[in-house]
Design a protein around this motif. Structure first.
Motif, short mmCIF file in Angstrom:
data_model
loop_
_atom_site.label_atom_id
_atom_site.label_comp_id
_atom_site.label_asym_id
_atom_site.label_seq_id
_atom_site.Cartn_x
_atom_site.Cartn_y
_atom_site.Cartn_z
N ARG A 112 0.83 -1.21 0.00
CA ARG A 112 0.00 0.00 0.00
C ARG A 112 0.86 1.26 0.00
N PHE A 113 2.08 1.17 0.55
CA PHE A 113 3.01 2.29 0.49
C PHE A 113 3.34 2.59 -0.97
N VAL A 114 3.64 1.54 -1.72
CA VAL A 114 3.98 1.71 -3.14
C VAL A 114 2.77 2.18 -3.93
N ARG A 115 1.58 1.62 -3.64
CA ARG A 115 0.38 2.01 -4.38
C ARG A 115 0.03 3.47 -4.13
N LEU A 116 0.25 3.94 -2.91
CA LEU A 116 -0.15 5.30 -2.55
C LEU A 116 0.85 6.34 -3.03
N PHE A 117 2.15 6.02 -2.94
CA PHE A 117 3.17 7.03 -3.18
C PHE A 117 3.95 6.84 -4.48
N GLY A 118 3.81 5.69 -5.12
CA GLY A 118 4.53 5.48 -6.36
C GLY A 118 3.97 6.35 -7.48
N THR A 119 4.77 6.61 -8.49
CA THR A 119 4.35 7.44 -9.61
C THR A 119 4.10 6.57 -10.84
N PRO A 120 3.15 6.98 -11.71
CA PRO A 120 2.86 6.18 -12.90
C PRO A 120 4.09 5.94 -13.78
N SER A 121 4.97 6.93 -13.88
CA SER A 121 6.16 6.77 -14.73
C SER A 121 7.06 5.66 -14.22
N ARG A 122 6.99 5.39 -12.95
CA ARG A 122 7.82 4.34 -12.34
C ARG A 122 7.42 2.95 -12.85
N LEU A 123 6.15 2.77 -13.21
CA LEU A 123 5.67 1.45 -13.61
C LEU A 123 6.36 0.95 -14.88
N HIS A 124 6.62 1.84 -15.82
CA HIS A 124 7.33 1.44 -17.03
C HIS A 124 8.76 1.00 -16.71
N VAL A 125 9.36 1.65 -15.74
CA VAL A 125 10.73 1.31 -15.34
C VAL A 125 10.77 -0.08 -14.71
N VAL A 126 9.71 -0.40 -13.97
CA VAL A 126 9.64 -1.73 -13.32
C VAL A 126 9.78 -2.84 -14.36
N LEU A 127 9.13 -2.69 -15.48
CA LEU A 127 9.21 -3.71 -16.54
C LEU A 127 10.65 -3.88 -17.01
N ASP A 128 11.33 -2.77 -17.24
CA ASP A 128 12.72 -2.84 -17.69
C ASP A 128 13.61 -3.48 -16.65
N GLU A 129 13.37 -3.19 -15.39
CA GLU A 129 14.19 -3.77 -14.31
C GLU A 129 13.97 -5.28 -14.22
N HIS A 130 12.76 -5.72 -14.42
CA HIS A 130 12.50 -7.17 -14.43
C HIS A 130 13.27 -7.84 -15.57
N LEU A 131 13.25 -7.22 -16.73
CA LEU A 131 13.92 -7.82 -17.89
C LEU A 131 15.43 -7.83 -17.72
N VAL A 132 15.99 -6.83 -17.09
CA VAL A 132 17.44 -6.79 -16.86
C VAL A 132 17.86 -7.95 -15.96
N VAL A 133 17.05 -8.25 -14.95
CA VAL A 133 17.34 -9.39 -14.08
C VAL A 133 17.33 -10.68 -14.90
N LEU A 134 16.32 -10.83 -15.73
CA LEU A 134 16.21 -12.05 -16.54
C LEU A 134 17.33 -12.17 -17.56
N ASP A 135 17.71 -11.05 -18.16
CA ASP A 135 18.83 -11.08 -19.12
C ASP A 135 20.11 -11.57 -18.44
N ALA A 136 20.36 -11.09 -17.22
CA ALA A 136 21.57 -11.50 -16.50
C ALA A 136 21.52 -12.99 -16.16
N LEU A 137 20.35 -13.47 -15.76
CA LEU A 137 20.22 -14.90 -15.46
C LEU A 137 20.42 -15.74 -16.72
N ASP A 138 19.87 -15.29 -17.84
CA ASP A 138 20.04 -16.03 -19.10
C ASP A 138 21.51 -16.12 -19.50
N ALA A 139 22.27 -15.07 -19.14
CA ALA A 139 23.70 -15.04 -19.49
C ALA A 139 24.56 -15.73 -18.45
N GLY A 140 23.94 -16.26 -17.39
CA GLY A 140 24.69 -16.95 -16.36
C GLY A 140 25.41 -16.03 -15.40
#
Length: 239
Positions: A178-206
Motif C-alpha cells: 500500500r506504500f507503493v500504491r499510494l506514493f509510487g508514480t505512474p512513470s515508475r511502472l514502465h521502469v519496473v518492466l525494464d528492471e525485471h527484464l534486466v534481471v532475466l537477461d543476466a540470469l540467461d547469461a549466467g
C-alpha cells in the motif's frame, strides 16, 4: 453454488463490491476483501472501519466481520481503539523499512537458488509474466499490473522449489504494497518492466551476481520513494 453479489452503495462508502460464496467461510472472504481494499488504498489510512456498516455491506452478522477485523489488526493494517472505533492503520515507516529488509533478503536468497536451476523454460515463464504486465499497463489496468508484479516475484520461489517461503515474503510485502500504491508514480511502472527484464537477461547469461545486484537495486527503489513523499500524503504516514 449459492452466491450473492453485493453491489457498492453510495451510503456505505466502502469503495468496492464483492461476491460472497456461502459455501466458503464468510469471515475469510470479508478478510480478503477488506485487506485488498486496504492494500490497494481504496480504503485510505485513517478510514473508519465500522462493523455495522460492513455488516450491511456484506449482508452478514457481526461475528465474521469482527473476526476479519481482528486478523487485520494483528497484521498491523487496522488499529482498534476500545470505545472509539477501528480505523485503517497509518503507514508506519519503521514497519516499511523492517518489512523491506525481510522481503529483500528472502527474495535475493530465492533468486540465487533459482539461478542454480535456471533454464530457457524458466526464463520464458518469467518473461511471459512481464509481457502480461506490459499489456495491463498499456490498457491502464493498474490492479492487474500489480497482481502480475507479485506473480513475477513469486515465480522465483517456485523456481527455487521454496513455495513455502513465499507466505513469509507475502506477509512482509503486504505492508509495503500500500506504500507503493499510494506514493509510487505512474512513470515508475514502465521502469519496473525494464528492471525485471534486466534481471532475466543476466540470469540467461549466467551472470548470477549481476542478476542479484539488479534485483536488489530494483527492490531498493522503495527508498527513492521514501525520499520524495508528497506533502499532501503526510497525514497518512507516521514514523
Amino acid at each position: 453454488m449459492s452466491s450473492e453479489t453485493l453491489k457498492e452503495s453510495e451510503e456505505d462508502g466502502l469503495g468496492f463490491a464483492v461476491e460472497i460464496d456461502r459455501k466458503r467461510p464468510v469471515a475469510d472472504q470479508i478478510y480478503d476483501a477488506l485487506k485488498r481494499a486496504i492494500i490497494t488504498t481504496r480504503l485510505l489510512p485513517g478510514t473508519s472501519i465500522s462493523e455495522n456498516r460492513i455488516c450491511r455491506h456484506f449482508g452478514v452478522s457481526r461475528t465474521p466481520v469482527r473476526s476479519a477485523v481482528t486478523r487485520l489488526s494483528e497484521e498491523g493494517l487496522i488499529d482498534v481503539y476500545p470505545q472509539q472505533g477501528s480505523f485503517v492503520s497509518p503507514i508506519r515507516l519503521g514497519e516499511v523499512r523492517d518489512s523491506h529488509f525481510v522481503r529483500k533478503n528472502l527474495e535475493l536468497a530465492l533468486l540465487r537458488e533459482a539461478a542454480a536451476k535456471w533454464s530457457l523454460a524458466l526464463s520464458a515463464q518469467a518473461r511471459a509474466i512481464v509481457e502480461v504486465q506490459r499489456q495491463a499497463l498499456a490498457v491502464g489496468d493498474i490492479d492487474r499490473f500489480f497482481e502480475e508484479d507479485e506473480n513475477f516475484h513469486q515465480a522465483f520461489a517456485a523456481f527455487a522449489a521454496r513455495e513455502g517461503v513465499w507466505s513469509t515474503v507475502l506477509q512482509a510485502k503486504s505492508r509495503l504494497a500500500r506504500f507503493v500504491r499510494l506514493f509510487g508514480t505512474p512513470s515508475r511502472l514502465h521502469v519496473v518492466l525494464d528492471e525485471h527484464l534486466v534481471v532475466l537477461d543476466a540470469l540467461d547469461a549466467g551472470r548470477i551476481g549481476e542478476a542479484a545486484q539488479f534485483m536488489e537495486e530494483h527492490l531498493d527503489m522503495i527508498f527513492h520513494i521514501l525520499k520524495q513523499l508528497p506533502e499532501e500524503f503526510g497525514p497518512y504516514v507516521v514514523e
